[in-house]
Design a protein around this motif. Sequence first.
Motif: not given
Ligand code: ZN
Length: 312
Positions: A10, A12, A220, A258, A268
Amino acid sequence: MKRENKGIHHISIISGDAQTNADFYVKKLGLRMVLKSVNQDDAGTYHLFYANAEGEPGSSITFFPWKRAVKSIRGVGEVERISFSVPEGSISYWKQRFEDLEIPFDEPFERFGKPVLPFEDPDGLQLEIIEDGRSNDLPGWKEAEVPLEYAIRGFWGANLLLPQMEETAEILTDFLGFERSGESGNQILFEAGSSLGHSVILEKAENPQYGKTGRGTVHHIAFRTKDEEELQEVRQKVFTKGLSPTQVIDRHVFKSVYFHTPGGVLFELATDGPGYQSVASSDEEMGRELFLPDFLEPKREMIEQRLEPISI
Ligand code: ZN
């Protein structure tokens, strides 16, 4: 080695107003809100997750909305662009849609042999639509305004603008299952074997100016690990390389570690499961109810009062 089921998990981002953000990603881009939660470090603000219909790894773009966040200034040591994957033959649909919805975009061009349509979100985040054959047979989100045949399937990849590329390249190939597979000008393409989130471009900055964090800044980028065992294994490798990974953090929908990369981007590691469905009362309700981790559940009433409701 180009590995299956590896790639981006993902991404962010810090955004402005939450409703504007939801309108853009759900109504205009046709993604599904798969999780509505709060920022675990600031429970008075949302953490919103949009993805494909199943919320698969490689498809979720997440936002920390701050209504009063200042606009970011882009710079090196950041994820500069995020690319969504659509089936081949979809770009003319998207170009027309952006025109109709007055979404700023540039003319399509080709990069590494794929048609690309650059555009931006309401906070100035640089996005792209990329036609990718690997997306042709993947499902779209059936309740979206966008016809299924053209729907965004998830990420194609992301572009990282770096002051130097070497160590980030090693992290991608040695720990994260990517393989170096192309080069063009100051860009190097790395690919993993998954259908979504399989491509990362490292770009060497000609003018290494640092930016300013604000709305539109990528906070991130997360990469896939199969399970907690593999998460621990990769964490150990990162540690052995002399970097400083965090302990494993339970994000309830996945587990995370992370670490800052020498190129400046916060990475991450996230487990594929248990996934967004695991915290929803039913598939139908996924992303509609406010999810709170156990430690915030006793404060639910107060938290819900402080958050402005979002309609999707
Ligand atoms: Zn994340």
